[in-house]
Design an enzyme around this catalytic site. Structure first.
Site, PDB file in Angstrom:
ATOM      1  N   ASP A  21      -7.155  21.728  31.424  1.00  0.00           N
ATOM      2  CA  ASP A  21      -7.480  22.353  32.712  1.00  0.00           C
ATOM      3  C   ASP A  21      -6.221  23.021  33.275  1.00  0.00           C
ATOM      4  O   ASP A  21      -5.177  22.381  33.392  1.00  0.00           O
ATOM      5  CB  ASP A  21      -7.992  21.263  33.673  1.00  0.00           C
ATOM      6  CG  ASP A  21      -8.258  21.809  35.065  1.00  0.00           C
ATOM      7  OD1 ASP A  21      -8.479  23.031  35.187  1.00  0.00           O
ATOM      8  OD2 ASP A  21      -8.250  21.005  36.024  1.00  0.00           O
ATOM      9  N   ASN A  81      -6.190  24.835  36.356  1.00  0.00           N
ATOM     10  CA  ASN A  81      -6.179  25.100  37.806  1.00  0.00           C
ATOM     11  C   ASN A  81      -6.596  23.916  38.675  1.00  0.00           C
ATOM     12  O   ASN A  81      -6.914  24.076  39.850  1.00  0.00           O
ATOM     13  CB  ASN A  81      -7.057  26.317  38.119  1.00  0.00           C
ATOM     14  CG  ASN A  81      -8.508  26.067  37.719  1.00  0.00           C
ATOM     15  OD1 ASN A  81      -8.818  25.042  37.108  1.00  0.00           O
ATOM     16  ND2 ASN A  81      -9.385  26.983  38.077  1.00  0.00           N
ATOM     17  N   ASP A  83      -9.256  21.995  38.823  1.00  0.00           N
ATOM     18  CA  ASP A  83     -10.631  21.687  39.256  1.00  0.00           C
ATOM     19  C   ASP A  83     -11.272  20.617  38.365  1.00  0.00           C
ATOM     20  O   ASP A  83     -12.450  20.293  38.521  1.00  0.00           O
ATOM     21  CB  ASP A  83     -11.499  22.951  39.299  1.00  0.00           C
ATOM     22  CG  ASP A  83     -11.713  23.560  37.924  1.00  0.00           C
ATOM     23  OD1 ASP A  83     -11.122  23.052  36.937  1.00  0.00           O
ATOM     24  OD2 ASP A  83     -12.479  24.537  37.825  1.00  0.00           O
ATOM     25  N   ASP A 114     -10.366  24.995  30.717  1.00  0.00           N
ATOM     26  CA  ASP A 114     -10.682  26.409  30.888  1.00  0.00           C
ATOM     27  C   ASP A 114      -9.901  27.293  29.920  1.00  0.00           C
ATOM     28  O   ASP A 114      -9.078  26.805  29.132  1.00  0.00           O
ATOM     29  CB  ASP A 114     -10.422  26.830  32.350  1.00  0.00           C
ATOM     30  CG  ASP A 114      -9.079  26.325  32.837  1.00  0.00           C
ATOM     31  OD1 ASP A 114      -8.094  26.510  32.102  1.00  0.00           O
ATOM     32  OD2 ASP A 114      -9.017  25.708  33.927  1.00  0.00           O
ATOM     33  N   ASP A 125     -19.391  30.433  19.568  1.00  0.00           N
ATOM     34  CA  ASP A 125     -20.594  29.668  19.322  1.00  0.00           C
ATOM     35  C   ASP A 125     -21.787  30.567  19.667  1.00  0.00           C
ATOM     36  O   ASP A 125     -21.834  31.130  20.759  1.00  0.00           O
ATOM     37  CB  ASP A 125     -20.587  28.415  20.218  1.00  0.00           C
ATOM     38  CG  ASP A 125     -21.214  27.221  19.541  1.00  0.00           C
ATOM     39  OD1 ASP A 125     -22.324  27.380  19.003  1.00  0.00           O
ATOM     40  OD2 ASP A 125     -20.611  26.128  19.570  1.00  0.00           O
ATOM     41  N   ASP A 155     -25.448  27.721  16.311  1.00  0.00           N
ATOM     42  CA  ASP A 155     -26.119  26.503  16.750  1.00  0.00           C
ATOM     43  C   ASP A 155     -27.531  26.397  16.159  1.00  0.00           C
ATOM     44  O   ASP A 155     -28.315  27.353  16.234  1.00  0.00           O
ATOM     45  CB  ASP A 155     -26.198  26.541  18.284  1.00  0.00           C
ATOM     46  CG  ASP A 155     -26.522  25.199  18.889  1.00  0.00           C
ATOM     47  OD1 ASP A 155     -25.702  24.275  18.740  1.00  0.00           O
ATOM     48  OD2 ASP A 155     -27.585  25.061  19.537  1.00  0.00           O
ATOM     49  N   GLU A 191     -24.906  25.813  11.836  1.00  0.00           N
ATOM     50  CA  GLU A 191     -25.043  24.375  12.037  1.00  0.00           C
ATOM     51  C   GLU A 191     -26.279  23.989  11.230  1.00  0.00           C
ATOM     52  O   GLU A 191     -27.391  24.376  11.572  1.00  0.00           O
ATOM     53  CB  GLU A 191     -25.225  24.030  13.517  1.00  0.00           C
ATOM     54  CG  GLU A 191     -25.124  22.527  13.743  1.00  0.00           C
ATOM     55  CD  GLU A 191     -25.675  22.059  15.085  1.00  0.00           C
ATOM     56  OE1 GLU A 191     -25.398  20.914  15.458  1.00  0.00           O
ATOM     57  OE2 GLU A 191     -26.400  22.819  15.744  1.00  0.00           O
ATOM     58  N   HIS A 238     -18.334  17.612  18.728  1.00  0.00           N
ATOM     59  CA  HIS A 238     -18.635  17.212  20.108  1.00  0.00           C
ATOM     60  C   HIS A 238     -19.945  16.450  20.250  1.00  0.00           C
ATOM     61  O   HIS A 238     -20.299  16.052  21.353  1.00  0.00           O
ATOM     62  CB  HIS A 238     -18.663  18.471  20.979  1.00  0.00           C
ATOM     63  CG  HIS A 238     -19.769  19.414  20.565  1.00  0.00           C
ATOM     64  ND1 HIS A 238     -19.784  20.034  19.330  1.00  0.00           N
ATOM     65  CD2 HIS A 238     -20.900  19.796  21.179  1.00  0.00           C
ATOM     66  CE1 HIS A 238     -20.878  20.772  19.228  1.00  0.00           C
ATOM     67  NE2 HIS A 238     -21.574  20.646  20.341  1.00  0.00           N
ATOM     68  N   ASP A 239     -20.688  16.271  19.177  1.00  0.00           N
ATOM     69  CA  ASP A 239     -21.991  15.602  19.247  1.00  0.00           C
ATOM     70  C   ASP A 239     -21.978  14.178  18.698  1.00  0.00           C
ATOM     71  O   ASP A 239     -23.019  13.529  18.648  1.00  0.00           O
ATOM     72  CB  ASP A 239     -23.035  16.393  18.442  1.00  0.00           C
ATOM     73  CG  ASP A 239     -23.371  17.736  19.064  1.00  0.00           C
ATOM     74  OD1 ASP A 239     -23.215  17.877  20.291  1.00  0.00           O
ATOM     75  OD2 ASP A 239     -23.789  18.639  18.323  1.00  0.00           O
TER      76      ASP A 239
END
Ligand code: TEU
Ligand code: CA
Length: 551
Positions: A20, A22, A24, A28, A97, A199, A254, A327-328
């Site tokens: 990150d 900034n 939040d 990003d 992606d 995907d 995928e 990530h899954d």
């Protein structure tokens, strides 16, 4: 045929959790830009970036509402252009992606489509009238629990969603939809990106009979129920002809629901479809019949058998892709290694496996420092819609207790891979100056990038050494593999060989010493995960060795 993408190593970035910039609490694009030197130092060649498009984030960006815009949380189109240029200058290629089996329900096409049965966009999606009893048109299930159909009161018809109710499936039968997809692909390719990860691409062609499925016949990977539809290869060949073949790029499908015997239909060099697929045979191995919340134990021979089977079935015609996490799924070292006593050693053994099998390796962010599963305590600490939907189905409407569910989630939930990269040894992991969107792993003190960079014998430097070794010898890319039959589980060994060099890889998948039935002392040890010299004829716990012999 030789290709740059066969000789590359890919690194997957899940942007929400990378860095990150900034405060939040959300990773990003500027955060990624800041870390390009880090990626360069690691030595990867290609970044695959999970979705950064406009999205209501029902499924963290895998629900796209505008393919031509960047999600403001991630930055602007100028940030994107800057990132692409800086990556290219650093010698790193970029894959986007491509999520085109479905869109978000907030996409303008769906907003139009749902208005009336004669709306010009109606056929962009898959609508069916209710069954005679008013229920869904058939018994199809969503990957994310419940029926795959949702009734839309505006027109009284159901639309198909293989993922969440907010991810309606596009109708690929409609040539205008396909043209729209090719157009958006050209938009990104014309910016200079180097390819796509696609995907759930095997799901785009549906069985138009919409017959009920016999769920008792379908195991944990119920992608097989929907994948490889009647027109999938026709669509992919069209996409290849219209778009892919016109650029020097790589395309990775995928490969949900694609078994090794079907793989070359997608990636065979004579097919003109995709470059390679990410298959799931080893990733579903610890899922029982009801899916990931019904954990199952598996044996080493099953796990390594998958690698062997794929390599055999791809043969000379197709190209493989090797990965141990994304990530899954939970973290590789927690699933396939030993995350406590032998954390460092087993993470390095897995790195050795990843980098020495035949096929293009993909590193999932954080695996290069050995990140492990996060110690999630309560349901509220999770963020993933998949987890919440499963909870609803299995606990609220089902028979599983909350404790049982939380126990399974602690080893199997997708969010383990989605907690932020631990950059520094501090409670916020050096990820963000604000409140992170998901909790930070407690392991920050012992597992972090700063320490990995500093320590010569770290997991990071081990990955780096393996990638240098891959660059030095083309054998790692194009050489053949031969498995050592003399070794028994928990040992596993194989040769990689071409005209110039021969390598022997030895792996001990256990926390005990194992005597070796072979004598490797004629060869030179070039990469091993123990710093002190070990006995040549005994493998230490989770020891991995790579030997070289110049032919
Ligand atoms: O995943 C496809 C998919 O079905 C699985 O790998 C999966 O995450 C599922 O939980 C299996 O149990 C892709 C994306 O990688 C994933 O993040 C998305 O949620 C999904 O498609 C929908 O776009
Ligand atoms: Ca941010």
């Amino acid at each position: 045929m030789k290709s740059w993408w066969k000789e590359s190593v890919i690194y997957q970035i899940y942007p929400r959790s990378f860095k990150d910039s900034n405060g939040d609490g959300i990773g990003d694009i500027q955060g990624i830009i800041e870390k390009i030197p880090y990626l360069q130092e690691l030595g990867i060649d290609i970044v695959w970036l999970s979705p950064i498009y406009q999205s209501p984030n029902d499924d963290n960006g895998y629900d796209i509402s505008d393919y031509y815009a960047i999600l403001p949380e991630f930055g602007t189109m100028e940030d994107f252009d800057e990132m692409l240029e800086k990556m290219h200058r650093a010698g790193i290629k970029l894959l986007m992606d491509l999520v085109v089996n479905h869109t978000s329900d907030e996409h303008a096409w769906f907003q139009e489509s749902r208005k009336s049965t004669h709306n010009p966009y109606r056929d962009y999606y898959i609508w069916r009238p209710p069954a005679p009893d008013g229920g869904p048109p058939n018994n199809w299930k969503s990957f994310f629990s419940g029926s795959a159909w949702k009734l839309d009161p505006q027109t009284g018809e159901y639309f198909l969603h293989l993922y969440t109710q907010r991810q309606p499936d596009l109708n690929w039968e409609n040539p205008i939809v396909r043209e729209e997809v090719y157009k958006l692909m050209r938009f990104w390719l014309d910016k200079g990106i180097d390819g796509f990860r696609m995907d759930v691409i095997p799901l785009i062609s549906k069985d138009l009979s919409f017959a009920d499925k016999d769920w008792s016949l379908i195991g944990p990977d119920f992608g097989v129920a929907y994948a490889n539809g009647p027109r999938v290869h026709e669509f992919l060949r069209e996409m290849n002809q219209e778009v892919l073949s016109r650029y020097d790029i790589v395309s990775i499908g995928e490969g949900i629901g694609v078994r090794s015997d079907l793989a070359n239909n997608y990636v065979g060099s004579d097919r003109n479809e995709l470059s390679m697929v990410f298959h799931f045979d080893h990733m579903f191995m610890d899922h029982g019949n009801g899916g990931r919340y019904f954990p199952r134990k598996f044996e080493l021979y099953e796990f390594m058998g998958v690698f062997e089977q794929w390599e055999k079935d791809l043969g000379e015609k197709g190209w493989g892709s090797i990965y141990l996490g994304n990530h899954d799924f939970p973290r590789a070292v927690s699933r396939f290694g030993e995350e406590n006593t032998y954390h460092d050693t087993s993470a390095k053994l897995l790195a050795t496996l990843l980098m020495t099998r035949k096929g293009t390796p993909t590193i999932y962010q954080g695996d290069e420092i050995g990140m492990k599963n996060t110690d999630f305590q309560t349901l509220e600490e999770y963020r993933d819609v998949e987890t919440f939907n499963a909870y609803q189905e299995l606990v609220v409407e089902g028979t599983m207790s909350k404790e049982e569910f939380l126990k399974a989630a602690r080893t199997h939930a997708r969010d383990h891979a989605r907690t932020p990269i631990l950059w520094e040894a501090q409670p916020d992991g050096g990820f963000s100056e604000g409140n992170s969107w998901i909790r930070i792993s407690d392991e920050y003190a012992s597992i972090n990038v700063a320490q990995n960079l500093q320590q010569e014998s770290s997991i990071f430097h081990f990955y780096q050494a393996l990638m240098k070794m891959r660059k030095k010898y083309p054998c790692w890319v194009y050489g053949k593999t031969e498995v050592l039959d003399q070794l028994q589980a928990p040992l596993y060994g194989y040769y990689r060989e071409d005209e110039k060099s021969k390598f022997l890889i030895l792996l001990n998948f256990s926390s005990q010493e194992q005597p070796l039935a072979i004598d490797p002392s004629e060869m030179t040890l070039i990469v091993g995960n123990y710093t002190e010299q070990q006995k040549p004829n005994i493998l230490a716990p989770w020891e991995s060795r790579v030997y070289l012999e110049i032919v």
